[in-house]
Design a protein around this motif. Sequence first.
Motif, short mmCIF file in Angstrom:
data_model
loop_
_atom_site.label_atom_id
_atom_site.label_comp_id
_atom_site.label_asym_id
_atom_site.label_seq_id
_atom_site.Cartn_x
_atom_site.Cartn_y
_atom_site.Cartn_z
N VAL A 74 -25.30 -7.15 31.34
CA VAL A 74 -26.27 -7.26 30.30
C VAL A 74 -26.33 -8.51 29.70
CG1 VAL A 74 -26.00 -4.55 29.87
CG2 VAL A 74 -24.59 -6.19 28.57
N SER A 75 -27.12 -8.84 29.11
CA SER A 75 -27.29 -10.05 28.20
C SER A 75 -27.33 -9.74 26.87
CB SER A 75 -28.40 -11.13 28.90
OG SER A 75 -28.12 -11.79 29.85
N VAL A 76 -26.95 -10.26 26.06
CA VAL A 76 -27.01 -9.87 24.62
C VAL A 76 -27.65 -11.17 23.89
CG1 VAL A 76 -25.79 -9.37 22.27
CG2 VAL A 76 -24.92 -8.28 24.57
N ILE A 77 -28.78 -11.05 23.41
CA ILE A 77 -29.60 -12.17 22.71
C ILE A 77 -29.61 -12.01 21.10
CG2 ILE A 77 -31.68 -13.11 22.95
CD1 ILE A 77 -32.19 -11.70 25.54
N THR A 78 -29.27 -13.30 20.62
CA THR A 78 -29.37 -13.12 18.99
C THR A 78 -30.05 -14.32 18.77
OG1 THR A 78 -27.29 -14.61 18.89
CG2 THR A 78 -26.98 -12.05 18.90
N HIS A 79 -30.43 -14.62 17.47
CA HIS A 79 -31.25 -15.61 16.87
C HIS A 79 -30.41 -16.75 17.12
CE1 HIS A 79 -33.41 -18.47 14.36
NE2 HIS A 79 -34.39 -17.73 14.54
N PRO A 80 -30.85 -17.94 17.49
CA PRO A 80 -30.14 -19.05 17.74
C PRO A 80 -29.14 -19.93 16.54
CG PRO A 80 -32.23 -19.54 18.81
CD PRO A 80 -32.33 -18.23 18.08
N ASN A 81 -29.81 -19.16 15.38
CA ASN A 81 -29.08 -19.72 14.09
C ASN A 81 -28.19 -18.79 13.54
OD1 ASN A 81 -30.78 -22.14 13.94
ND2 ASN A 81 -32.56 -21.40 12.66
N ASN A 82 -27.97 -17.60 14.39
CA ASN A 82 -26.91 -16.63 13.77
C ASN A 82 -25.42 -17.31 14.42
OD1 ASN A 82 -25.55 -14.22 13.41
ND2 ASN A 82 -27.21 -13.04 14.12
N LEU A 220 -21.93 3.67 30.22
CA LEU A 220 -21.87 4.34 28.71
C LEU A 220 -20.60 3.89 28.09
CD1 LEU A 220 -23.01 8.04 29.62
CD2 LEU A 220 -24.39 5.90 28.21
N LYS A 221 -19.80 3.26 28.72
CA LYS A 221 -18.49 2.88 27.96
C LYS A 221 -19.02 1.88 27.01
CE LYS A 221 -14.12 2.04 27.03
NZ LYS A 221 -14.40 0.63 26.18
N LEU A 222 -19.87 0.77 27.60
CA LEU A 222 -20.49 -0.27 26.69
C LEU A 222 -21.51 0.40 25.81
CD1 LEU A 222 -20.58 -3.43 26.47
CD2 LEU A 222 -22.50 -3.51 28.11
N TYR A 223 -22.40 1.11 26.26
CA TYR A 223 -23.44 1.65 25.24
C TYR A 223 -22.82 2.38 23.91
CZ TYR A 223 -27.32 4.39 23.61
OH TYR A 223 -28.37 4.75 23.13
N LYS A 224 -21.69 2.95 23.99
CA LYS A 224 -21.01 3.78 23.09
C LYS A 224 -20.29 2.56 22.09
CE LYS A 224 -21.29 8.06 23.86
NZ LYS A 224 -21.62 9.24 22.65
N GLU A 225 -20.02 1.45 22.52
CA GLU A 225 -19.32 0.29 21.85
C GLU A 225 -20.49 -0.44 21.09
OE1 GLU A 225 -17.23 -2.17 24.32
OE2 GLU A 225 -15.94 -0.98 24.97
N TRP A 226 -21.88 -0.13 21.32
CA TRP A 226 -22.73 -0.87 21.00
C TRP A 226 -23.71 0.36 19.87
CZ3 TRP A 226 -24.44 -5.66 19.80
CH2 TRP A 226 -23.83 -6.70 20.33
N MET A 227 -23.95 1.36 20.60
CA MET A 227 -24.82 2.50 19.91
C MET A 227 -26.30 1.88 19.47
SD MET A 227 -23.33 5.39 20.13
CE MET A 227 -24.10 6.23 19.26
N PRO A 228 -26.96 1.45 20.22
CA PRO A 228 -28.30 0.72 19.90
C PRO A 228 -29.40 2.00 19.21
CG PRO A 228 -28.36 1.40 21.99
CD PRO A 228 -26.96 1.67 21.75
N HIS A 229 -30.11 1.12 18.21
CA HIS A 229 -31.20 1.88 17.43
C HIS A 229 -32.10 2.30 18.32
CE1 HIS A 229 -29.26 -0.76 14.18
NE2 HIS A 229 -29.12 0.47 13.85
N VAL A 230 -32.37 1.56 19.44
CA VAL A 230 -33.61 1.87 20.13
C VAL A 230 -33.30 1.59 21.60
CG1 VAL A 230 -35.90 1.11 20.85
CG2 VAL A 230 -35.39 1.08 18.50
N HIS A 231 -33.73 2.55 22.54
CA HIS A 231 -33.40 2.34 24.02
C HIS A 231 -34.47 2.74 24.58
CE1 HIS A 231 -32.08 3.48 27.92
NE2 HIS A 231 -31.19 2.23 27.72
N VAL A 232 -34.94 1.69 25.68
CA VAL A 232 -36.11 1.99 26.60
C VAL A 232 -35.60 1.97 27.95
CG1 VAL A 232 -38.19 1.05 27.45
CG2 VAL A 232 -37.71 0.92 25.07
N ASP A 233 -36.15 2.96 28.83
CA ASP A 233 -35.63 3.05 30.28
C ASP A 233 -36.74 2.98 30.89
OD1 ASP A 233 -33.93 3.84 32.31
OD2 ASP A 233 -34.24 5.95 32.26
N TYR A 234 -37.08 1.77 31.91
CA TYR A 234 -37.98 1.43 32.46
C TYR A 234 -37.94 2.02 33.84
CZ TYR A 234 -39.56 -2.00 29.35
OH TYR A 234 -40.00 -2.71 28.09
#
Length: 869
Positions: A74-82, A220-234
Amino acid sequence: MIINKLNYFPVLILLTILRGSDLQSPSQFLGYDLGDKFTFHHDAVDYFEHVSNGTNHVELINYGETYEGRPLIVSVITHPNNKQLVKTIRKNHLITSGLIDGAKRENPLSIVWLSYSVHGNESSSMEAALKTLYTFADTTNDEQMKWLEKVVLIIDPCINPDGRDRYANFYRMTGNLIPDIDPKTREHREPWPGGRTNHYYHDLNRDWSWQTQKETQYRLKLYKEWMPHVHVDYHEQSYNEPYYFAPAVEPYHELITPWQREFQNIIGNNNADYFDKRQLLYFRNEDFDLLYPAYGDTYPIYNGAIGMTYEKAGGGSGGIAVKTSATDTLTLKERLEHHYLTALATVEATYNNSERVIQEFQTYFKNANAGPFKKFKTYIISKDNNDNKIKDFLTLLDLNGIKYGRPVKPTQMMNKVFDYQSGKRKNIKVFDGDILISTQQDMSVLTQVLFDPQTIISDTLTYDITAWSLPYVYGLKAFATEKELAIQEYISPIVRSPLGLLNSSYYGALVHWGSVNALKFLAGLLKNKVVVRVAEKSFTHNGINYEPGALFISPKGNEHLGKKLPKIVYNAANKYNPPIVTISTGKSSKGIDLGSSNFRVIKAPRIAVIGGDGVSSRNFGEIWHYFEQDVVYPISVFNSSNFKSIPFKNIDVLILPDGNYGFLKTETLPSAHIKKETSASLLIKKSPPPELLKWVKEGGRLIVIGSAMEKFVDQKGYGLVKYESEAAKKEAKKNDEKQKLGDRDKKYGERKRSKLIDNTYGSIVKIELDNTHPLAFGYDVHYFALKLEKNLYPLLPKGWNVGILKNSDSHIAGFMGHRIKKKINNNLIFGVYEAKKGRIIYMADDPLFRSFWYNSKVLFGNAVFFVGG
């Protein structure tokens, strides 16, 4: 920046990377425009690494690998100034949500997770992931950079790399240079098994809760470590359909919150705005519901998120370009572009509602810990269950983050608790060794969804199975109560094998039967050419009671192994930890002695499975996975196209998975049996080849599963009939005619719903077992099964009807059409027909369905190793 999370460990290895001076677009990096061809998975990984290396705000996490060794990323993308580290952002999110303790930071961020290519042949979504990544990596995109001020974006480009490359390789090999848009041509017709599924032909979009597959466990090991607010399955659907996005259609599970419903509409409306501006077709509120708990939309919902499925046209048959029924040409470029648009719209909608998204997520878990949403407050798993089974059951709870413990007040009396086994209320005592699962915990909703004995279905026109309660899945003695019981920390019992090295002073070893551990132990011994004996009657030895199925390993009969025997048995016992004891005498205090003829010798069988055209790739994959991952025993696979060349004389067990078996021998009916008005298409009769029955009669064991049984109905020598008598046949035909007359006034608009009355969609039924038969060794007199097939077979006229569906009261949970329910009357579920020296084992429903119905595993092992061996 790249983070490696291989080997399923939470340790993050931070690698310092020299950053490239220029960020390339996918087209620049790959050397072709997205949509011109299918990108191989390794090329997509290379591009994700390139983006991570060339930017300061995109971090790559390698979180596992597939069965075929492809990386999962996975790639985790944040704001460049974060300036916060990704792990700090993640931790703060969990603290803010109330999932872990710690000091809250200001300005928490919303987490959006986009998952692509769970089905490998739904092929546009990984291409869309590449474009989406580039858009959010390019800091000149002011709009997307603004969204990242409030949103962290996680992109998983390919959940199913093995299936994806299977499809991409197929198309690269068969697709024309100038794409042929005719959907009937070769490039639009995948060969068996297709690219939808993973290495073991499992649908990873049905595996989220059960985690039977390696890819799901890592993810799901990674998913449980993040617990996102929104998830989309394409996904992709038929190439003749436009685009589907949320909101979903009923049935919704009753525990889905008003906010989860509302935000689906908010995001759906934003998606619609994007499509309306471009005059693109779409639909909502149809076909796709939110009930079954192991989907990529429902599982996140039951973990507090907003989970959604997005479906574009093209799945499996789309290729690079295809002509639709509307005579339009649908291209890969168009498909990926539409997935790209919904990604932008979803992130934007989350950005616009970020504060509420975060607040509602906090409220979700606050409410979860305050109390249950339904009547049961505590689930009780009895200490009387098999220890090995309990251990595997708790492993699943751990994987799902469901907490459990033991009673603070043991031996307390509980009145009128619900008993899963009987389906009735009873009074019980709670003991110290019992396991308690409270509904007051973070995973309260998921716990109730998975444990509820009855799923409330708001609309029976649903997309998948309708029953899955874990006590039935695992065959556990369990209870549910409306009372809240005090729970303390669970302490795992220390399991010590009492087995020492066998030597001249030992008479042998005994093993209780009925657990997957004992099954693996048996398979391990047989692989090492150990001769094992199985008890066909109960007995008591040295104060311990043994039921039929108990294993006896003796130096007698294993002289060929010499001094190797003790080490083989010892190593297998330590590896698989079966319930085993060493013994010093063959005398039993009750029942049969160990030298009795009621101990039958088992030798290692050579097992063959049929795969290929005409065979369900799903069921084949379940069997393949069962032997390689569950039992760890070798099998031989023969293609259906080579059926006539199977070396039957070298095979002991042949398994015919679910399927239509169109490849079986065809015979022209004699003219004397053909009426003049009979059409030519009816002159052909499918029948099993004669060499198959010949092999069975000479000692072969044939296992026939699900719809494969249809090929053996009323076939001479196979013992399976469609009607139990001529009178029953006449009565059935009379009822069919009456039914046809009654169906004449059905409404066109209700055509889908009208089919429900004659079907069952994964409902739980209670089977009466003859546990004195080797097929049912290790089981009680009742067994809970998943009824998947609508066909109902009468009992075998001759042979052993080991598992019987008695009547309509046998239906326990889930949806079953009322007409099929009325027809239940002593129907065959498991049966064994004796054909001279051989055996035919019938299994009317797939016992290994999706590899999650745990309690079936020993029974399938019985069929392979015990019946007629």
